[in-house]
Design an enzyme around this catalytic site. Structure first.
Site, PDB file in Angstrom:
ATOM      1  N   THR A   9       0.924  -1.145  -0.088  1.00 45.00           N
ATOM      2  CA  THR A   9       0.041   0.077  -0.094  1.00 45.00           C
ATOM      3  C   THR A   9       0.943   1.270  -0.022  1.00 45.00           C
ATOM      4  O   THR A   9       0.198   2.354   0.046  1.00 45.00           O
ATOM      5  CB  THR A   9      -1.138  -0.030   1.141  1.00 45.00           C
ATOM      6  OG1 THR A   9      -0.256  -0.130   2.429  1.00 45.00           O
ATOM      7  CG2 THR A   9      -1.978  -1.256   1.221  1.00 45.00           C
ATOM      8  N   GLY A  10       2.109   1.329   0.070  1.00 46.78           N
ATOM      9  CA  GLY A  10       3.151   2.231  -0.009  1.00 46.78           C
ATOM     10  C   GLY A  10       3.501   3.196  -1.367  1.00 46.78           C
ATOM     11  O   GLY A  10       2.915   2.237  -2.321  1.00 46.78           O
ATOM     12  N   ARG A  37      -3.077  -2.321  10.044  1.00 50.06           N
ATOM     13  CA  ARG A  37      -4.109  -1.208   9.759  1.00 50.06           C
ATOM     14  C   ARG A  37      -4.753  -1.537   8.405  1.00 50.06           C
ATOM     15  O   ARG A  37      -5.822  -0.855   8.428  1.00 50.06           O
ATOM     16  CB  ARG A  37      -3.039   0.055   9.596  1.00 50.06           C
ATOM     17  CG  ARG A  37      -2.636   0.656  11.128  1.00 50.06           C
ATOM     18  CD  ARG A  37      -1.956   1.921  10.726  1.00 50.06           C
ATOM     19  NE  ARG A  37      -0.634   1.742   9.958  1.00 50.06           N
ATOM     20  CZ  ARG A  37       0.528   1.442  10.408  1.00 50.06           C
ATOM     21  NH1 ARG A  37       0.605   1.183  11.494  1.00 50.06           N
ATOM     22  NH2 ARG A  37       1.274   1.254   9.391  1.00 50.06           N
ATOM     23  N   CYS A 126      18.409   3.843  -3.789  1.00 54.19           N
ATOM     24  CA  CYS A 126      18.304   4.395  -5.113  1.00 54.19           C
ATOM     25  C   CYS A 126      19.320   5.280  -5.937  1.00 54.19           C
ATOM     26  O   CYS A 126      19.648   5.060  -7.239  1.00 54.19           O
ATOM     27  CB  CYS A 126      17.004   5.215  -5.046  1.00 54.19           C
ATOM     28  SG  CYS A 126      16.968   6.261  -3.707  1.00 54.19           S
ATOM     29  N   ARG A 227      18.471  17.183  -1.665  1.00 50.04           N
ATOM     30  CA  ARG A 227      17.021  17.204  -1.903  1.00 50.04           C
ATOM     31  C   ARG A 227      16.627  18.574  -2.641  1.00 50.04           C
ATOM     32  O   ARG A 227      16.930  19.532  -2.309  1.00 50.04           O
ATOM     33  CB  ARG A 227      16.305  17.057  -0.619  1.00 50.04           C
ATOM     34  CG  ARG A 227      14.753  16.639  -0.904  1.00 50.04           C
ATOM     35  CD  ARG A 227      14.613  15.278  -1.599  1.00 50.04           C
ATOM     36  NE  ARG A 227      15.039  14.255  -0.306  1.00 50.04           N
ATOM     37  CZ  ARG A 227      15.047  12.944  -0.485  1.00 50.04           C
ATOM     38  NH1 ARG A 227      14.985  12.384  -1.880  1.00 50.04           N
ATOM     39  NH2 ARG A 227      15.360  12.098   0.266  1.00 50.04           N
ATOM     40  N   HIS A 234      16.110  11.145  -9.725  1.00 48.44           N
ATOM     41  CA  HIS A 234      17.341  11.601  -9.224  1.00 48.44           C
ATOM     42  C   HIS A 234      18.528  11.872 -10.330  1.00 48.44           C
ATOM     43  O   HIS A 234      18.304  11.257 -11.077  1.00 48.44           O
ATOM     44  CB  HIS A 234      17.776  10.633  -8.406  1.00 48.44           C
ATOM     45  CG  HIS A 234      17.143  10.223  -6.838  1.00 48.44           C
ATOM     46  ND1 HIS A 234      15.836  10.993  -6.623  1.00 48.44           N
ATOM     47  CD2 HIS A 234      17.423   9.457  -6.017  1.00 48.44           C
ATOM     48  CE1 HIS A 234      15.600  10.526  -5.212  1.00 48.44           C
ATOM     49  NE2 HIS A 234      16.504   9.524  -5.067  1.00 48.44           N
ATOM     50  N   ASN A 307      13.966   7.280  -9.591  1.00 50.39           N
ATOM     51  CA  ASN A 307      14.407   6.771  -8.209  1.00 50.39           C
ATOM     52  C   ASN A 307      13.130   5.777  -7.750  1.00 50.39           C
ATOM     53  O   ASN A 307      13.454   4.816  -7.285  1.00 50.39           O
ATOM     54  CB  ASN A 307      14.413   7.692  -7.264  1.00 50.39           C
ATOM     55  CG  ASN A 307      13.339   8.416  -7.015  1.00 50.39           C
ATOM     56  OD1 ASN A 307      12.720   9.331  -7.772  1.00 50.39           O
ATOM     57  ND2 ASN A 307      12.676   8.867  -5.912  1.00 50.39           N
TER      58      ASN A 307
HETATM   59  P1  A2P Z   1       0.210   0.462   5.754  1.00 46.85           P
HETATM   60  O1  A2P Z   1      -0.282   1.310   4.620  1.00 46.85           O
HETATM   61  O2  A2P Z   1      -0.802  -0.593   6.227  1.00 46.85           O
HETATM   62  O3  A2P Z   1       0.784   1.486   6.663  1.00 46.85           O
HETATM   63  P2  A2P Z   1       5.321   4.316   2.577  1.00 46.85           P
HETATM   64  O4  A2P Z   1       7.056   4.268   2.633  1.00 46.85           O
HETATM   65  O5  A2P Z   1       5.000   4.922   1.452  1.00 46.85           O
HETATM   66  O6  A2P Z   1       4.716   5.040   3.721  1.00 46.85           O
HETATM   67  O7  A2P Z   1       4.893   2.838   2.714  1.00 46.85           O
HETATM   68  C1  A2P Z   1       5.334   1.838   3.826  1.00 46.85           C
HETATM   69  C2  A2P Z   1       4.602   0.514   3.468  1.00 46.85           C
HETATM   70  O8  A2P Z   1       5.156  -0.472   4.528  1.00 46.85           O
HETATM   71  C3  A2P Z   1       3.089   0.545   3.798  1.00 46.85           C
HETATM   72  O9  A2P Z   1       2.371  -0.337   2.788  1.00 46.85           O
HETATM   73  C4  A2P Z   1       2.833   0.005   5.018  1.00 46.85           C
HETATM   74  O10 A2P Z   1       1.634  -0.542   5.237  1.00 46.85           O
HETATM   75  C5  A2P Z   1       3.945  -0.899   5.193  1.00 46.85           C
HETATM   76  N1  A2P Z   1       4.061  -1.323   6.311  1.00 46.85           N
HETATM   77  C6  A2P Z   1       4.428  -0.450   7.601  1.00 46.85           C
HETATM   78  N2  A2P Z   1       4.671  -1.285   8.704  1.00 46.85           N
HETATM   79  C7  A2P Z   1       4.134  -2.544   8.252  1.00 46.85           C
HETATM   80  C8  A2P Z   1       4.553  -3.643   9.360  1.00 46.85           C
HETATM   81  N3  A2P Z   1       4.555  -3.664  10.572  1.00 46.85           N
HETATM   82  N4  A2P Z   1       4.015  -4.833   8.481  1.00 46.85           N
HETATM   83  C9  A2P Z   1       3.699  -4.845   7.332  1.00 46.85           C
HETATM   84  N5  A2P Z   1       3.703  -3.802   6.330  1.00 46.85           N
HETATM   85  C10 A2P Z   1       3.853  -2.625   7.153  1.00 46.85           C
END
Ligand code: A2P
Length: 329
Positions: A9-10, A37, A126, A227, A234, A307
């Site tokens: 989801t990130g 979450r 990166c 930055r 980049h 990047n």
């Molecule tokens: P979530 O969306 O549930 O927080 P970014 O770097 O763009 O913020 O993305 C971080 C990614 O890592 C997201 O998909 C986030 O999920 C996930 N993440 C963060 N903490 C955990 C965890 N403890 N277990 C699995 N995924 C995680």
């Protein structure tokens, strides 16, 4: 082939899904993994709906490959658990990069080092990735003595919050600060935290990771990482001192023939690499090739890459492709 994407989801996770689809990376089953979450959330991808699961749920399903882009903490905690379950982890965080028992891979440079024993494989920083793609073929030809690099890095490298900060500032809207200072209409000579030696962690990553990927500790590297309020990619100004002298036309030819590189170097027609053009591309763009007239055997060049693509998602998916093609998983 069962593939898990941890951090789906990130910002990098989303890019990863796009790259997997574009490159037609083949899998039979896909597990989208995020924090508790997001667990239960339904995400549609390539016309199919996927329910986001937790890392624990994913481990129980024993995927063949798990691609991690969920930050260092998540990686330190869960990558060994996936590895114990027989999964090969390709990790985007910095958690495992300098661990001497783990390989740090840029496919164009050192994928040949991979074996079936490698259960946690690290994806480099990166800025390092795009630099070594261009350095490696030149090192082979002329042996690099020293590299001086200054970077001009996109806000996308700091995640969604940083992109929001830039656009909030541009609109004059108050919001959360991802950086200690304003980024729009500004330049921050500060990426990641400062170390005792006065360098930032990002700068030290570029130095140490370059030696590890190039498998040559004799290459001396110094870096200033900066930055700038740009998206897309980049940029890097790189000064390279070689042991042997070079012919500029030959340098151009070597780079043109090297995998993953596009030479854009026609200054008379204002052609040189720019982040706007590198955006959404998998290649590394090189230009402004010229001799450093202040020192023997020394070359200046300008390197740009997306990047989130070559610097993260593309490089990771290329590692996964290499593992599958060479039957290493
Ligand atoms: P979530 O969306 O549930 O927080 P970014 O770097 O763009 O913020 O993305 C971080 C990614 O890592 C997201 O998909 C986030 O999920 C996930 N993440 C963060 N903490 C955990 C965890 N403890 N277990 C699995 N995924 C995680």
């Amino acid at each position: 082939m069962k593939l898990a994407l941890v951090g789906a989801t990130g910002l990098v996770g989303e890019q990863m899904l796009r790259v997997i689809a574009e490159r037609k990376f083949q899998f039979d089953e896909l597990l989208l993994v995020a924090s508790p979450r997001s667990a239960g959330k339904v995400v549609s991808y390539q016309g199919k709906e996927y329910t986001v699961v937790t890392p624990e749920d994913a481990i129980a399903q024993r995927p063949d490959i798990a691609i991690f882009s969920a930050g260092g903490g998540t990686s330190l905690k869960y990558a060994p658990l996936f590895a114990e379950a027989g999964t090969t982890v390709i990790d985007n965080s910095s958690a495992w990069r300098m661990d001497p028992t783990k390989k740090l891979i840029v496919p164009e440079v050192n994928a040949d080092a991979l074996t079936t024993e490698d259960k946690i494989i690290a994806n480099p920083n990166c800025s390092t990735i795009q630099m070594v793609v261009a350095l490696a073929p030149l090192h082979k030809a002329y042996k690099i003595k020293r590299v001086v690099v200054s970077t001009y890095q996109s806000v996308t490298g700091s995640g969604k919050a940083a992109v929001d900060q830039l656009f909030n500032e541009r609109k004059g809207v108050e919001g959360e600060m991802a950086y200690p200072h304003r980024i729009d209409l500004n330049v921050l000579p500060h990426i990641d935290v400062f170390q005792d030696n006065g360098y930032t962690k990002e700068e030290m990553k570029m130095i140490k990771e370059t030696n590890k990927i190039m498998r040559d500790d004799s290459i001396r590297v110094t870096a200033t990482t900066v930055r700038i309020p740009t998206m897309g990619g980049h940029s890097e100004s790189v000064n390279i001192e070689f042991e042997k002298d070079f012919d500029l036309a030959e340098v151009r030819k070597i780079l043109e023939e090297a995998p993953g590189i596009i030479v854009q170097d026609d200054p008379e027609n204002n052609v040189y690499p720019m982040p706007l053009n590198a955006h959404n591309r998998d290649e590394t763009f090189v230009g402004r090739l010229r001799r450093d007239e202040s020192q023997d055997n020394t070359l200046n060049m300008w390197i740009v890459a997306d990047n989130l693509r070559k610097g993260a998602a593309t490089n990771t998916v290329q590692i996964a492709e290499y593992l599958v093609e060479n039957k290493l998983v």
